[in-house]
Design an enzyme around this catalytic site. Structure first.
Site, mmCIF file in Angstrom:
data_model
loop_
_atom_site.group_PDB
_atom_site.id
_atom_site.type_symbol
_atom_site.label_atom_id
_atom_site.label_comp_id
_atom_site.label_asym_id
_atom_site.label_seq_id
_atom_site.Cartn_x
_atom_site.Cartn_y
_atom_site.Cartn_z
ATOM 1 C CG HIS A 1 -0.380 0.040 2.541
ATOM 2 N ND1 HIS A 1 0.492 -0.920 3.012
ATOM 3 C CD2 HIS A 1 -0.531 0.934 3.566
ATOM 4 C CE1 HIS A 1 0.844 -0.625 4.248
ATOM 5 N NE2 HIS A 1 0.247 0.495 4.610
ATOM 6 C CG HIS B 1 -0.069 4.294 4.816
ATOM 7 N ND1 HIS B 1 -0.871 3.503 5.597
ATOM 8 C CD2 HIS B 1 -0.798 5.393 4.499
ATOM 9 C CE1 HIS B 1 -2.043 4.115 5.752
ATOM 10 N NE2 HIS B 1 -2.025 5.254 5.090
ATOM 11 C CG ASP C 1 4.885 2.585 7.378
ATOM 12 O OD1 ASP C 1 4.022 2.871 6.516
ATOM 13 O OD2 ASP C 1 4.603 1.965 8.418
ATOM 14 C CG HIS D 1 -4.012 -0.347 6.507
ATOM 15 N ND1 HIS D 1 -3.981 -0.300 7.892
ATOM 16 C CD2 HIS D 1 -2.976 0.427 6.079
ATOM 17 C CE1 HIS D 1 -2.966 0.484 8.257
ATOM 18 N NE2 HIS D 1 -2.347 0.935 7.190
ATOM 19 C CG HIS E 1 3.735 -2.824 10.572
ATOM 20 N ND1 HIS E 1 2.817 -2.045 11.230
ATOM 21 C CD2 HIS E 1 4.136 -2.098 9.505
ATOM 22 C CE1 HIS E 1 2.660 -0.911 10.570
ATOM 23 N NE2 HIS E 1 3.442 -0.919 9.517
#
Lengths: 302, 302
Positions: A60, A62, A64, A140, A268
């Site tokens: 995805h 994001h 990070d 998410h 994570h």
């Protein structure tokens, strides 16, 4: 099958921890999964040959999980790469990468092929003779996919001593491996099972990050060899997990148990915790075979 | 005035070296100049407080000068920053950063203000009571600016003993610092030069990276206190410098000499060289006060 954890901490890179990135070696493929800032340095530190990476899977958008991608693509260019690079990720990833290349006036010499994902259903996104990759739709805060890597059932294993004992010509070995009966030099029909055994059971790896606790993924990852499931929080902070669409270690273990996987890798981790061992302790109350991801860790699955 | 070198090597980040980024502390401002991948980690390692950075200057849109910007902006958001952040850089920088924030569905809580640069002439881009920042147009493969940071002439320095000796009320000290004559408690007119001295001469810092050897910049950086000039190559590889629009150590020293600067900092070394000391040796044949930039180095200018 081997998993190199390059980074496995949530949110920002810190002096000594890195956000999500890992390399899966499976059937001679080297797949890069997620690519946070600093991934190219982590690849160097872990002595992984850049040129062997031909497929990159981004869960995805994001930061990070993908802010290191543009740097890696640029470095491939500086290294004079000429082989294809395939990038699989959410729609928008092509625009981000190409915009940056365009503004730097530095297009790649190698074919850069984007496979933009939009489906909310599982789909097959890569396949070769020995392995397939499918998406695992995750829930998410933004559009996110996990990835399921599956070995295909290989050839039967030849018992070479037996084959020679039955006086079978070596030109027939390939047929034997494919499960066929053959005729020996003596003219006898030799039943395949006398000279071969079952191939190793195919291994599989499911990467599920980032995701809220979601039992809907259980049928998709049923019985996988190794499940990587995010565990951003511990149960003590469970009230943070749902609003941020993350999971706790206990929830990750519950998914592993329900799916009947062989091993669970946790990762994570929120950087609020000082000791990741707590994640293992919590998960092991539900599921026994837990591995803690950590930056630089190599996990070999026999 | 203090310069923290966070990264000073060309091209890709490596296990133990970083591409361009540095922090200039000048008159209570903390300016971040360039922001390659890994800059936020380098800020942490060098114990620089993120919140003190309010202005970021990006020279050009090659990855080794700005791929760390989006990660830093995202981290500011995670740290709940609420103060303004100003970003100065070539046109296109706003689109790159905002596109990534948009696709991550994560807008910043703090005001993020872009100052996009397009002029090929020097221009004043920032000014406060004590410092000004102007661009230095550079010749590189894409649109590039260096930056000139100049302290303003400060207040005159009060000789407190003398002021008391002349029986001057302390409410008049501010006028004295501004250079005015004042009347003492005894009713006498006191000439300013009797109780104050000249302020410290203003310091200045010119950041010139990346650039081909270009004497046109000399008038713009005439007499600066410190010049950072890129030296990607040594003279032995001089045939590589012009085609890639970079400079050699000798060329950087020539610019320093022609501009009559006080100190020269070299950096942006190609990673082909095993020992950066060679850059100093080469530059010192032309100009005597040479400092080698290196990652983590703090340079204090008294």
């Amino acid at each position: 099958m081997k998993i190199n954890i390059l980074g496995c901490y949530a949110a920002t890179p810190r002096s000594f921890t890195n956000p999500s990135a890992q390399v899966l070696e499976i059937q001679n493929n080297l797949f890069l999964i997620d690519c946070a800032e600093g991934t190219q340095v982590q690849l160097r530190r872990n002595k992984i040959r850049f040129s062997r990476i031909r497929h990159i899977f981004i869960s995805h958008l994001h930061g990070d999980h993908f802010y290191g991608l543009i740097g890696l693509v640029s470095t491939f260019r500086l290294l004079n790469r000429d082989t294809e690079l395939h990038i699989y990720g959410p729609k928008g990833i092509k625009e981000i990468i190409t915009l940056q290349l365009k503004l730097a006036n530095s297009w790649t010499n190698f074919p850069l092929i984007f496979h933009e994902l939009t489906s909310k259903q599982p789909e097959l996104i890569y396949e070769d003779d020995r392995v397939s990759v499918s998406t695992i739709p995750l829930k998410h805060r933004i559009y996110t996919n996990g990835f399921l890597f599956k070995e295909k059932l290989g050839d039967r294993k030849l018992l070479r001593d037996k084959a020679e004992e039955y006086n079978i010509d070596y030109t027939l070995f390939k047929s034997l491996k494919k499960g066929k009966d053959v005729v020996s030099e003596d003219g006898k029909l030799i039943s395949n099972h006398l000279v071969t055994v079952e191939p190793s059971p195919p291994k599989s790896y499911a990467y599920c990050s980032d995701t809220v606790f979601d039992l809907d993924i259980v049928p998709l990852i049923k019985g996988v060899t190794v499940l990587y499931h995010e565990s951003t929080f511990l149960e003590v902070d469970t009230e943070l997990a749902f609003p941020t669409r993350h999971s706790t270690a206990k929830q990750a273990a519950t998914i592993a148990k329900e799916a009947g996987v062989e091993k669970l890798i946790l990762g994570h981790y929120s950087t609020r915790y000082d000791n990741i061992e707590k994640f293992r302790i919590e998960a092991e109350t539900i599921f026994s075979d837990v591995i803690l991801a950590d930056d630089g860790k190599e996990i070999i699955v026999e």
